[in-house]
Design an enzyme around this catalytic site. Structure first.
Site: not given
Ligand code: APR
Length: 176
Positions: A14, A38, A125
């Site tokens: 995390d 996020d 992404s």
């Molecule tokens: N720590 C590390 N990585 C994480 C965590 C965490 N706590 N939570 C999620 N992830 C990972 C996911 O598993 C994925 O591999 O972060 C990576 C990016 O996934 P998303 O968070 O869905 O981000 P993204 O694909 O860039 O999409 C962005 O999603 O949450 C919304 O507001 C954000 O609209 C934006 C979109």
């Protein structure tokens, strides 16, 4: 693993727990929070992060894909959160790879500008935005290794992977 004089660490965990000067958030253009990493960063960091995001948007508008902004890290162990907006995957013919590479480059530049020595990235992404994980790992590797060829100020870059597939792909790219 080391590249130039920067240590590269790939972990499964995390990002909100990372002891780094800066952690990178995979945000959206509104910078008003969301799900995924996020949501985790805003939940763990508290409302001061959102308040600074709101000031940034009021001052300079939404954050385009590929760009990055920096805020406080609030209650997180980090000093800063660097919010970058990854590209939404549209099939690969809409400049997604370039925008994703810019997310890494612009985040690294902001980290250096803010005297950070350590930075942690999520797999930008590859979640909601559906960028294929293997190609995203290659884009991240190319962007970060290109940056490190001309910048030796960072002590450590951590890739904080949240799922086993991203962890395996990222470790393979970095040979570690
Ligand atoms: N720590 C590390 N990585 C994480 C965590 C965490 N706590 N939570 C999620 N992830 C990972 C996911 O598993 C994925 O591999 O972060 C990576 C990016 O996934 P998303 O968070 O869905 O981000 P993204 O694909 O860039 O999409 C962005 O999603 O949450 C919304 O507001 C954000 O609209 C934006 C979109």
């Amino acid at each position: 693993m080391r590249m130039s004089n920067t240590e590269i660490e790939v972990i499964l965990g995390d990002i909100t727990q990372m002891q780094a000067d800066a952690i990178v958030n995979a945000a959206n253009s509104s910078l008003m929070g969301g799900g995924g990493v996020d949501g985790a960063i805003h939940r763990a960091g508290g409302k001061s992060i959102l308040e600074e995001c709101r000031l940034i948007v009021n001052r300079q508008g939404r954050c385009p894909a590929g760009q990055a902004v920096v805020t406080t890290a609030g209650n997180l162990p980090a000093r800063f959160v660097i919010h970058t907006v990854g590209p939404i995957w549209l099939g690969g013919q809409a400049g997604e790879a370039e925008k994703l590479g810019n997310c890494y480059l612009n985040s690294l530049k902001l980290a250096i500008e803010n005297d950070c020595r350590t930075i942690a990235f999520p797999n930008i992404s590859t979640g909601v935005y559906r960028f294929p994980k293997e190609e995203a790992a290659l884009v991240a590797f190319d962007a970060v290794s290109t940056f490190l060829r001309s910048n030796t100020d960072l002590e450590k870059i951590i890739f904080a992977c949240f799922d086993a597939e991203n962890h395996q792909l990222t470790k393979k790219k970095w040979n570690c």
